[in-house]
Motif scaffolding. Structure first.
Motif, short mmCIF file in Angstrom:
data_model
loop_
_atom_site.label_atom_id
_atom_site.label_comp_id
_atom_site.label_asym_id
_atom_site.label_seq_id
_atom_site.Cartn_x
_atom_site.Cartn_y
_atom_site.Cartn_z
N VAL A 143 0.85 -1.19 0.00
CA VAL A 143 0.00 0.00 0.00
C VAL A 143 0.89 1.25 0.00
N PRO A 144 0.75 2.15 -0.98
CA PRO A 144 1.57 3.37 -1.00
C PRO A 144 1.33 4.22 0.25
N HIS A 145 2.40 4.81 0.74
CA HIS A 145 2.26 5.72 1.88
C HIS A 145 3.19 6.92 1.70
N HIS A 146 2.80 8.02 2.34
CA HIS A 146 3.54 9.27 2.24
C HIS A 146 3.19 10.09 3.48
N TYR A 147 4.18 10.45 4.29
CA TYR A 147 3.90 11.18 5.53
C TYR A 147 5.12 11.98 5.93
N GLY A 148 4.91 12.89 6.88
CA GLY A 148 6.04 13.68 7.35
C GLY A 148 5.69 14.51 8.56
N ALA A 149 6.74 14.91 9.28
CA ALA A 149 6.57 15.78 10.43
C ALA A 149 6.40 17.22 9.96
N ASP A 150 5.78 18.02 10.81
CA ASP A 150 5.65 19.44 10.52
C ASP A 150 7.06 20.03 10.33
N PRO A 151 7.31 20.76 9.24
CA PRO A 151 8.67 21.25 8.97
C PRO A 151 9.15 22.30 9.97
N HIS A 152 8.23 22.87 10.75
CA HIS A 152 8.62 23.90 11.71
C HIS A 152 8.78 23.34 13.13
N THR A 153 7.86 22.43 13.52
CA THR A 153 7.90 21.92 14.90
C THR A 153 8.48 20.52 15.00
N GLY A 154 8.38 19.72 13.93
CA GLY A 154 8.88 18.35 13.98
C GLY A 154 8.03 17.46 14.86
N TRP A 155 8.49 16.22 15.05
CA TRP A 155 7.81 15.32 15.98
C TRP A 155 8.78 14.29 16.54
N ASP A 156 8.34 13.58 17.56
CA ASP A 156 9.10 12.51 18.20
C ASP A 156 8.48 11.20 17.74
N GLU A 157 9.25 10.36 17.06
CA GLU A 157 8.71 9.17 16.40
C GLU A 157 9.52 7.93 16.74
N SER A 158 8.82 6.78 16.87
CA SER A 158 9.46 5.47 16.91
C SER A 158 8.82 4.63 15.81
N PHE A 159 9.59 3.72 15.23
CA PHE A 159 8.98 2.83 14.25
C PHE A 159 9.52 1.41 14.43
N VAL A 160 8.67 0.44 14.10
CA VAL A 160 9.04 -0.97 14.17
C VAL A 160 8.57 -1.64 12.88
N ASP A 161 9.51 -2.26 12.17
CA ASP A 161 9.20 -3.04 10.98
C ASP A 161 9.02 -4.50 11.38
N PHE A 162 7.99 -5.16 10.85
CA PHE A 162 7.77 -6.57 11.21
C PHE A 162 7.02 -7.30 10.11
N THR A 163 7.08 -8.62 10.16
CA THR A 163 6.37 -9.43 9.18
C THR A 163 6.12 -10.82 9.76
N GLY A 164 5.39 -11.63 9.01
CA GLY A 164 5.11 -13.00 9.45
C GLY A 164 3.65 -13.36 9.28
N PRO A 165 3.35 -14.65 9.26
CA PRO A 165 1.96 -15.09 9.07
C PRO A 165 1.02 -14.63 10.17
N ALA A 166 1.54 -14.34 11.35
CA ALA A 166 0.67 -13.89 12.44
C ALA A 166 0.06 -12.52 12.15
N THR A 167 0.62 -11.77 11.21
CA THR A 167 0.03 -10.47 10.89
C THR A 167 -1.40 -10.64 10.36
N SER A 168 -1.66 -11.75 9.66
CA SER A 168 -3.02 -11.99 9.15
C SER A 168 -3.99 -12.20 10.30
N THR A 169 -3.54 -12.92 11.32
CA THR A 169 -4.41 -13.17 12.48
C THR A 169 -4.64 -11.88 13.26
N TYR A 170 -3.59 -11.09 13.46
CA TYR A 170 -3.76 -9.82 14.17
C TYR A 170 -4.69 -8.89 13.40
N THR A 171 -4.65 -8.95 12.07
CA THR A 171 -5.57 -8.15 11.27
C THR A 171 -7.00 -8.64 11.43
N GLU A 172 -7.18 -9.95 11.40
CA GLU A 172 -8.51 -10.52 11.57
C GLU A 172 -9.09 -10.18 12.93
#
Length: 291
Positions: free
Chosen positions: A77-106
């Motif tokens: 799915v295409p995505h596009h995002y960003g922090a405010d160029p003047h104030t910014g933001w505090d961000e954490s990210f976690v990349d993950f995969t696996g068959p359990a993602t289908s169950t968590y989605t369900e």
């Protein structure tokens, strides 16, 4: 100005059989540059702890993002995002995969139809992400398993932190749990709460990832197991205690869902509890001790 720290991992095929693996983690803050437009082949949870910014839909429409918030980046799915160029933001990210993602989605923990999720707070999510960052030290032999476990923890923390759920959980689920042992049909439960059966099904599916019938059944059978293991009540009495007036039906249902008959479950699990069975949940910071 912005600051960033990140690590990426390559779990082995054996670790993928855990059902969920962590592919990377990052901590960033400041006036970060925009991300995308791009497409990934795995899931990413972007947690915005403080600040504000924007997220764009594939057609270019921008939606404001105000912390605390969660951005779901979904595979393909295409995505596009960003922090405010003047104030910014505090961000954490976690990349993950696996068959359990289908169950968590369900189950509704990952919501493809809601890529931006307002959160009540991010404290528990930050704790789970902290476990991943600590596990990410070079040469950690437990890296893949520790980080996989923390991704499970993160998904639960994010589900609990949704702004539309109060500290004690979904009010509809609380009410159903309170009335679970009454001998009522799903339609009767819905009527007690001023809802149609369809509305109740929608609310429970969104809150617990299952039907009202399965949600009630899990509560009933859990308590039935406790009664069988810790008391000498006849099976018919256990059935009545958990909302079934027909003990034969209860026994068939128990056998089908648990995999063993109530009498056999009792023979395997039951034991006398000197002093009685406690219904008080122990305080994890002050658990019961000997002496």
């Amino acid at each position: 100005m912005y600051h960033t720290w990140m690590r990426y991992f390559t779990p082995s095929p054996v670790h993928h059989r855990l059902g969920l693996v962590c592919l990377g983690v990052g901590l960033q803050h400041g006036t970060l540059p925009p991300v995308g437009p791009r497409v990934l082949d795995h899931h990413v949870a972007v947690v915005v702890h403080a600040g504000r910014g924007w997220s764009a839909t594939p057609d270019g429409t921008r939606t404001p993002v105000t912390a605390p918030a969660l951005l779901w980046l979904l595979p393909g799915v295409p995505h596009h995002y960003g922090a405010d160029p003047h104030t910014g933001w505090d961000e954490s990210f976690v990349d993950f995969t696996g068959p359990a993602t289908s169950t968590y989605t369900e189950l509704g923990y990952i919501e493809p139809d809601r890529p931006l999720v307002p959160l009540a707070d991010t404290a528990a999510a930050r704790t789970a992400i902290g476990r991943i960052t600590r596990a990410a030290r070079r040469g950690n032999p437990l890296l893949e398993v520790e980080t996989a476990a923390a991704v499970h923890e993160l998904l639960v923390a994010l589900r609990r932190a949704r702004a539309d759920t109060d500290a004690d959980g979904d009010p509809v689920l609380q009410a159903l749990a309170r009335d679970a042992f009454l001998p009522l049909s799903v339609a009767e439960h819905a009527a007690r709460h001023g809802m149609t059966p369809a509305a109740l099904r929608t609310a429970v599916r969104r809150g617990a990832g299952c039907s009202p019938k399965d949600y009630l059944l899990a509560i009933r059978l859990g308590h039935a197991k406790e009664l069988l293991a810790a008391t000498e009540l006849p099976v018919a009495a256990v059935a009545r205690r958990v909302g079934y007036t027909d003990p034969a039906y209860f026994s068939r249902l128990f056998t089908r869902r648990v995999g063993t008959a109530p009498v056999r479950f009792r023979a395997r699990q039951g034991h006398h509890v000197p002093g009685g069975w406690s219904t008080r949940v122990p305080d994890p910071d002050d658990p019961p001790r000997i002496g």
